[in-house]
Design an enzyme around this catalytic site. Structure first.
Site, PDB file in Angstrom:
ATOM      1  N   PRO A   1       0.773  -1.098   0.064  1.00 53.23           N
ATOM      2  CA  PRO A   1      -0.014  -0.096   0.028  1.00 53.23           C
ATOM      3  C   PRO A   1       0.754   1.270  -0.034  1.00 53.23           C
ATOM      4  O   PRO A   1       2.064   1.364   0.456  1.00 53.23           O
ATOM      5  CB  PRO A   1      -0.571  -0.179   1.212  1.00 53.23           C
ATOM      6  CG  PRO A   1      -0.036  -0.809   2.242  1.00 53.23           C
ATOM      7  CD  PRO A   1       1.050  -1.659   1.316  1.00 53.23           C
TER       8      PRO A   1
ATOM      9  N   THR B   1       0.557   3.808   1.708  1.00 52.83           N
ATOM     10  CA  THR B   1       1.031   4.334   3.249  1.00 52.83           C
ATOM     11  C   THR B   1       1.946   3.478   3.880  1.00 52.83           C
ATOM     12  O   THR B   1       2.323   4.041   4.923  1.00 52.83           O
ATOM     13  CB  THR B   1      -0.577   4.300   4.055  1.00 52.83           C
ATOM     14  OG1 THR B   1      -0.914   2.998   3.948  1.00 52.83           O
ATOM     15  CG2 THR B   1      -1.425   5.451   3.387  1.00 52.83           C
ATOM     16  N   ASN B   2       2.336   2.409   3.696  1.00 51.99           N
ATOM     17  CA  ASN B   2       3.512   1.635   4.039  1.00 51.99           C
ATOM     18  C   ASN B   2       4.335   1.312   3.116  1.00 51.99           C
ATOM     19  O   ASN B   2       4.598  -0.114   3.026  1.00 51.99           O
ATOM     20  CB  ASN B   2       2.763   0.393   5.015  1.00 51.99           C
ATOM     21  CG  ASN B   2       2.350   0.871   6.259  1.00 51.99           C
ATOM     22  OD1 ASN B   2       2.742   1.805   6.949  1.00 51.99           O
ATOM     23  ND2 ASN B   2       1.001   0.353   6.752  1.00 51.99           N
TER      24      ASN B   2
ATOM     25  N   GLY C   1      -6.078  -1.060  -0.791  1.00 48.30           N
ATOM     26  CA  GLY C   1      -7.263  -0.778  -1.046  1.00 48.30           C
ATOM     27  C   GLY C   1      -8.305  -2.038  -1.401  1.00 48.30           C
ATOM     28  O   GLY C   1      -7.817  -3.019  -2.020  1.00 48.30           O
TER      29      GLY C   1
ATOM     30  N   GLY D   1      -9.526  -6.529   5.076  1.00 49.19           N
ATOM     31  CA  GLY D   1     -10.815  -5.678   5.037  1.00 49.19           C
ATOM     32  C   GLY D   1     -10.765  -4.379   5.373  1.00 49.19           C
ATOM     33  O   GLY D   1      -9.620  -3.868   5.598  1.00 49.19           O
TER      34      GLY D   1
ATOM     35  N   CYS E   1      -6.058   2.018   8.483  1.00 47.22           N
ATOM     36  CA  CYS E   1      -7.427   1.429   8.790  1.00 47.22           C
ATOM     37  C   CYS E   1      -7.908   1.193   9.983  1.00 47.22           C
ATOM     38  O   CYS E   1      -9.167   1.009  10.568  1.00 47.22           O
ATOM     39  CB  CYS E   1      -7.802   0.094   7.746  1.00 47.22           C
ATOM     40  SG  CYS E   1      -6.572  -1.153   8.089  1.00 47.22           S
TER      41      CYS E   1
ATOM     42  N   GLU F   1     -15.609   5.308   7.426  1.00 51.56           N
ATOM     43  CA  GLU F   1     -14.323   5.249   7.587  1.00 51.56           C
ATOM     44  C   GLU F   1     -13.809   6.687   7.221  1.00 51.56           C
ATOM     45  O   GLU F   1     -14.201   7.141   6.098  1.00 51.56           O
ATOM     46  CB  GLU F   1     -13.717   4.173   6.619  1.00 51.56           C
ATOM     47  CG  GLU F   1     -12.193   4.073   6.825  1.00 51.56           C
ATOM     48  CD  GLU F   1     -11.557   3.133   6.142  1.00 51.56           C
ATOM     49  OE1 GLU F   1     -10.662   2.145   7.013  1.00 51.56           O
ATOM     50  OE2 GLU F   1     -11.922   2.459   5.161  1.00 51.56           O
TER      51      GLU F   1
ATOM     52  N   LEU G   1      -4.143  -7.471   8.470  1.00 50.85           N
ATOM     53  CA  LEU G   1      -5.105  -7.968   9.222  1.00 50.85           C
ATOM     54  C   LEU G   1      -6.244  -8.372   8.743  1.00 50.85           C
ATOM     55  O   LEU G   1      -7.079  -7.798   7.953  1.00 50.85           O
ATOM     56  CB  LEU G   1      -5.710  -6.577  10.077  1.00 50.85           C
ATOM     57  CG  LEU G   1      -4.663  -5.665  10.873  1.00 50.85           C
ATOM     58  CD1 LEU G   1      -5.104  -4.485  11.462  1.00 50.85           C
ATOM     59  CD2 LEU G   1      -4.055  -6.588  11.872  1.00 50.85           C
TER      60      LEU G   1
END
Length: 474
Positions: free
Chosen positions: A122, A124-125, A203, A221, A254, A344, A424
């Site tokens: 992703p 973000t990481n 995503g 998820g 998330c 969210e 996760l």
């Protein structure tokens, strides 16, 4: 048909890169499969240190934020501790040869590699995800081909380059870890279709693509983290942890707190504590302005306000807040798909809701997860064991954090027993195959060896209990 079309969209250069990556990965696999446990563990330590030392990780964080335009340097630096946690968990487990023995069952389990893993990274990481997956994969003697997000691919490539150098220094094949350079969605789809296993963190469109690739896949998820604060809560602790969770990497994760469901008698007290921690309570007019810049009329999250500082979020909505504010709060105006603030957030904003009577709290929690985030995580600030138990019985989530900052705890922390991970699983609630943190066992194939044991056959009377009728067996 969509998958076929995607493969046709790959250029000759992309196809050549993919072919070469798999050829190299298979050759590297043949070598690492001969390594014993001690050498595998040393490789895990080598690649982890190559990325997680403070000097290097500081540089990677700066590069990732500059490249993507997302995230907070200070809180993202804390993610290097997660690499240490993954390494701790990996080193404490066996992965080569006999990994578990259950004498009373006559069972011995052997660990085997799963093969070539396609890992979707992703934006973000771009540094944590490659490092964490590399440690678990090397521990399992797998090879990984990383598909970085186009918005942060340079940072991911540099992270993988550093780990490859560490492997070379140890005399191991660097092609155990590779990172695609011409990446786009069609190429990621082609990668997933050819791999032995897919680990997709990102995503929902990419996770769905992973599950439709035809390859076994672990996906994640969507989140919509919700915390219940009851009348027994330590309000100072709850407010401090909320700030830690909400502000981590500007709320990009998330797991970052999105909704607080607060018992009426402590609502005002918690609000005051949240303001002491840096929360800014938006007015109704400001709340309406925030709604317009965070979602379109159909409720789709607008990208321009994702993972930004609260001051930038306020400016985007047309107002200003003090420089010392850490996050923005809005009063919840209802829960449901038509109430966008119950969705969210993915930024430095959270919604506050009141409840009276714990059953109402549970009803509100259930309503939130019907909006989104089912399967992911929730939490509670309480010292009432009955409340904790009732939430655990009712919540359609895979993990519940008790008196902990959600985004810093549910993927593993040094003061809880959750397996360290950056992926996760959310169970069937979230469209995933596992409802636990993805960790070492998910990177392994396991061979069960069974030997005979004394017979364990209950009588029919024991098995069927009150339903057993001996006459029907005559």
């Amino acid at each position: 048909m969509a998958e076929v079309q995607s493969r046709n969209d790959i250029t000759e250069e992309q196809q050549a890169e993919l072919d070469q990556a798999f050829e190299r990965a298979r050759k590297a696999l043949a070598i690492v499969e001969t390594y014993d446990q001690a050498r595998v563990d040393r490789l895990c330590q080598a690649v982890a240190w190559a990325v997680a030392n403070k000097r290097t990780f500081t540089r990677l964080v700066a590069e990732g934020i500059e490249e993507s335009g997302l995230g907070d340097p200070e809180s993202r630096m804390g993610k290097r501790m997660k690499i240490r946690g993954v390494l701790r968990d990996a080193l404490r487990q066996k992965s080569v040869g006999v990994i578990e023995s259950i004498p009373d069952k006559g069972i011995v389990k052997y660990g085997k590699p799963v093969g070539v893993i396609a890992c979707i990274v992703p934006t973000t990481n771009p540094d944590l995800t490659p490092a964490g997956n590399a440690i678990y994969a090397l521990k399992a003697r797998d090879a990984v081909i990383f598909s970085p997000h186009p918005r942060s691919k340079k940072t991911s490539f540099e992270t993988v380059r550093l780990m490859r150098e560490a492997l070379e220094r140890e005399g191991a094949p660097p092609d155990l870890l590779q990172c695609l350079t011409r990446v786009n969605i069609p190429m990621s789809q082609a990668l997933m279709a050819r791999a032995d296993l897919v680990i997709a963190t990102g995503g929902q469109p990419m996770v769905r693509a992973a599950y439709s690739s035809g390859t076994p896949a672990y996906g994640v998820g969507a989140g919509n983290s919700t915390m219940v604060i009851d009348e027994t809560a330590d309000l100072a602790e709850a407010a401090r942890n909320t700030r830690l969770s909400k502000t981590s990497d500007f709320g990009s994760g998330c797991s970052a707190d999105g909704n607080l469901i607060i018992e009426n008698s402590v609502y005002d007290g918690l609000l005051a504590r949240l303001q002491e921690e840096g929360g800014y309570l938006a007015s109704e007019e400001q709340k309406a302005a925030l709604r317009r810049v965070m979602w379109d009329d159909e409720g789709h999250r607008l990208p321009g306000t994702v993972a930004i500082a609260p001051q930038a979020l306020a400016r985007a909505a047309g107002f200003t807040i003090p420089d010392d504010r850490k996050f923005i709060m809005v009063r919840g105006d209802g829960i449901g798909k038509q109430h966008f603030f119950s969705r969210e957030k993915l930024t430095t904003l959270l919604a506050l809701y009141r409840y009276e009577g714990f059953e109402q709290a549970l009803d509100m929690m259930r309503a939130v997860y019907e909006v989104g985030g089912k399967g992911h995580s929730c939490g509670i600030y309480s010292f009432d064991q009955d409340h904790i138990h009732r939430l655990a019985m009712a919540a359609p989530v895979s993990r519940i954090m008790v008196r902990q900052p959600q985004s810093k705890a549910n993927a593993g922390a040094f003061n809880n027993g959750m397996p360290m991970t950056s992926s996760l699983g959310c169970g069937t609630w979230g469209g995933n195959i596992v409802s636990e943190n993805v960790h070492l066992k998910h990177y392994l194939n396991t061979t069960w060896v069974s030997v005979p044991i004394p017979e364990d056959r209950p009588s029919d009377a024991e098995l069927f209990g009150p339903f057993y009728d001996a006459a029907l067996e005559a």
